[in-house]
Design a protein around this motif. Structure first.
Motif, PDB file in Angstrom:
ATOM      1  N   UNK A  91       0.837  -1.206   0.000  1.00  0.00           N
ATOM      2  CA  UNK A  91       0.000   0.000   0.000  1.00  0.00           C
ATOM      3  C   UNK A  91       0.867   1.249   0.000  1.00  0.00           C
ATOM      4  N   UNK A  92       1.933   1.233   0.811  1.00  0.00           N
ATOM      5  CA  UNK A  92       2.853   2.376   0.861  1.00  0.00           C
ATOM      6  C   UNK A  92       3.560   2.542  -0.476  1.00  0.00           C
ATOM      7  N   UNK A  94       2.592   1.614  -3.574  1.00  0.00           N
ATOM      8  CA  UNK A  94       1.706   2.112  -4.623  1.00  0.00           C
ATOM      9  C   UNK A  94       1.334   3.568  -4.367  1.00  0.00           C
ATOM     10  N   UNK A  95       1.018   3.895  -3.115  1.00  0.00           N
ATOM     11  CA  UNK A  95       0.639   5.268  -2.790  1.00  0.00           C
ATOM     12  C   UNK A  95       1.775   6.240  -3.070  1.00  0.00           C
ATOM     13  N   UNK A  96       2.995   5.859  -2.731  1.00  0.00           N
ATOM     14  CA  UNK A  96       4.151   6.728  -2.967  1.00  0.00           C
ATOM     15  C   UNK A  96       4.420   6.895  -4.458  1.00  0.00           C
ATOM     16  N   UNK A  97       4.269   5.814  -5.217  1.00  0.00           N
ATOM     17  CA  UNK A  97       4.542   5.887  -6.659  1.00  0.00           C
ATOM     18  C   UNK A  97       3.512   6.728  -7.400  1.00  0.00           C
ATOM     19  N   UNK A  98       2.338   6.960  -6.804  1.00  0.00           N
ATOM     20  CA  UNK A  98       1.308   7.786  -7.426  1.00  0.00           C
ATOM     21  C   UNK A  98       1.593   9.275  -7.311  1.00  0.00           C
ATOM     22  N   UNK A  99       2.499   9.632  -6.408  1.00  0.00           N
ATOM     23  CA  UNK A  99       2.769  11.046  -6.136  1.00  0.00           C
ATOM     24  C   UNK A  99       3.639  11.636  -7.249  1.00  0.00           C
ATOM     25  N   UNK A 100       3.344  12.848  -7.746  1.00  0.00           N
ATOM     26  CA  UNK A 100       4.216  13.508  -8.731  1.00  0.00           C
ATOM     27  C   UNK A 100       5.618  13.693  -8.171  1.00  0.00           C
ATOM     28  N   UNK A 101       6.628  13.663  -9.047  1.00  0.00           N
ATOM     29  CA  UNK A 101       8.002  13.614  -8.554  1.00  0.00           C
ATOM     30  C   UNK A 101       8.396  14.872  -7.779  1.00  0.00           C
ATOM     31  N   UNK A 102       7.810  16.032  -8.094  1.00  0.00           N
ATOM     32  CA  UNK A 102       8.127  17.238  -7.336  1.00  0.00           C
ATOM     33  C   UNK A 102       7.615  17.131  -5.903  1.00  0.00           C
ATOM     34  N   UNK A 103       6.396  16.621  -5.760  1.00  0.00           N
ATOM     35  CA  UNK A 103       5.828  16.425  -4.431  1.00  0.00           C
ATOM     36  C   UNK A 103       6.580  15.339  -3.681  1.00  0.00           C
ATOM     37  N   UNK A 104       7.017  14.306  -4.407  1.00  0.00           N
ATOM     38  CA  UNK A 104       7.804  13.241  -3.783  1.00  0.00           C
ATOM     39  C   UNK A 104       9.133  13.792  -3.257  1.00  0.00           C
ATOM     40  N   UNK A 374       9.725  -0.558   1.041  1.00  0.00           N
ATOM     41  CA  UNK A 374       8.652  -0.318   0.073  1.00  0.00           C
ATOM     42  C   UNK A 374       8.507   1.167  -0.225  1.00  0.00           C
ATOM     43  N   UNK A 375       8.690   1.999   0.785  1.00  0.00           N
ATOM     44  CA  UNK A 375       8.665   3.444   0.554  1.00  0.00           C
ATOM     45  C   UNK A 375       9.800   3.853  -0.376  1.00  0.00           C
ATOM     46  N   UNK A 376      10.969   3.264  -0.179  1.00  0.00           N
ATOM     47  CA  UNK A 376      12.120   3.575  -1.030  1.00  0.00           C
ATOM     48  C   UNK A 376      11.850   3.197  -2.487  1.00  0.00           C
TER      49      UNK A 376
END
Length: 415
Positions: A91-92, A94-104, A374-376
């Motif tokens: 879940x972490x 997929x949720x992280x990968x959905x974020x735009x790279x600037x926000x990430x 997974x976050x990484x």
């Protein structure tokens, strides 16, 4: 119900801000699926699936070892816990990968700042385990250095990418100061292995940023000198190196792992038929690679190694056509941390590296460490998202460095 009126800009007013995410969730997912590196995602899911099977094989050994007269753990105790942590980790991811790279990028910088504060708190209110104080218990027990690793890679790339705007900025000094602070805090825990991992990540990213060869050789000399000083003055490093070279308790533990690894031959004994694993400490975490060798054979170990190499190679191939320096540096740092930890663990099981409490990423059992890994990976997928219909020009490292030096020289002449 009347339709929404179109926005008409008025004199002296700014245009309406664009939304950070598409309005339609389904459209957002379609854009994500189109831009995500699906090959890398597939390799990661395959690795996690193999890790689930490996934890199933190692769980009886650890459950039997940790059972007491009062509490008896079931053979699959760690397996069921691992399933839960993997679900949360996915879940972490997929949720992280959905974020735009600037926000990430911004989120990783904020996370890094929070983990630096947590790293300072560890010696003060940290939880001791196996003679080391590396964990914080804030309702959920976690190791700050695990979450600091992906944030450090992004922060490091962000700092080094400043030179594109102003070549005169002391980006090496700033990043080196940050690294030095982290290394000092880690060695105080003590956690020499993680400190080496951070240094390795910094070295890889700095080299990719266009550091001159002379300065690279100088840094190599400084690093070698630092290792010698650590051996002379830092007991944790000296004990591990001496145990690795001359035998001792830690070495005997690694020797047992090596015998377990080779106990199954090429094809293994079969699931839950291994005997050596029952005497192996931390079978479900640090030495899970040896359990794989005993029950599934050396061929299965080879598959795991090839899978890690394929993940690393896939990221590097993805970066070949990248034209943004920050993306190149951040992705390289993240995969250097991921691959470095994997091969340190594998080499430790093969008696080619001193004993170190370091898990095998996405394969070993883990709680907060699984979430951090997974976050990484989610962060890596987020910053490497790319519209497949847009062509890019590969970043010219040599040309970029030459332009930076030329701009710095011209700036000095004007002064």
């Amino acid at each position: 119900m009347s339709a929404a009126r179109p926005y008409i800009p008025q004199p002296g007013r700014r245009s309406a801000p664009t939304a950070a995410f598409p309005q339609d969730r389904r459209r957002q997912l379609l854009v994500w699926w189109r831009e995500i590196d699906r090959v890398l995602l597939g390799l990661i899911l395959l690795l996690m699936s193999l890790g689930t099977i490996a934890v199933m094989a190692a769980s009886p050994a650890s459950a039997n070892r940790l059972s007491t007269s009062d509490v008896t753990l079931s053979d699959l105790h760690f397996f069921w816990l691992h399933i839960r942590w993997q679900f949360l980790g996915l879940c972490v991811l997929i949720a992280t990968s959905l974020v735009p790279h600037e926000l990430a990028r911004r989120g990783a910088i904020l996370l890094g700042a929070a983990m630096l504060v947590a790293l300072v708190l560890v010696p003060l209110i940290g939880v001791e385990r196996n003679g080391a104080t590396r964990w914080l218990n804030l309702g959920l027990q976690f190791q700050p250095s695990e979450f600091l690793k992906p944030a450090f890679a992004v922060i490091l790339a962000w700092i080094l990418s400043w030179k594109v705007r102003d070549p005169g900025l002391p980006v090496i000094g700033v990043s080196g100061g940050l690294l030095g602070f982290i290394v000092i805090m880690l060695m105080a825990q003590p956690n020499f292995g993680e400190a080496i991992l951070f240094v390795g990540c910094w070295f890889v990213v700095v080299m990719l940023a266009g550091l001159p060869i002379k300065r690279i050789l100088t840094l190599c000399g400084v690093g070698l000198g630092g290792l010698v000083l650590a051996y002379v003055f830092y007991d944790n490093a000296r004990n591990r190196i001496d145990a690795f070279l001359g035998g001792g308790t830690a070495y005997d533990q690694v020797d047992l792992a090596s015998r377990t690894l080779l106990g199954g031959g090429w094809t293994g004994t079969g699931l839950n038929l291994g005997n050596n694993k029952m005497r192996l400490p931390e079978a479900h975490t640090d030495y899970i690679f040896s359990v794989i060798g005993e029950e599934f054979g050396l061929l299965a170990c080879g598959v795991i190694v090839v899978l890690y190499l394929a993940i690393i190679l896939r990221v590097l191939v993805r970066l070949v056509d990248e034209d943004r320096l920050f993306i190149i540096l951040a992705a390289s740092g993240l995969i250097a941390l991921f691959g470095g930890q994997a091969f340190i663990n594998i080499l430790m099981n093969l008696q080619l590296f001193p004993s170190k409490g370091m898990t095998l990423p996405l394969v070993s059992y883990g709680g907060s460490s699984t979430i951090a890994q997974c976050f990484s990976i989610g962060l890596l997928l987020a910053i490497t998202r790319r519209n497949p219909f847009l062509s890019r020009e590969a970043f010219d490292f040599g040309g970029g460095a030459a332009k930076a030096r030329k701009a710095g020289a011209q700036k000095g002449k004007r002064r």
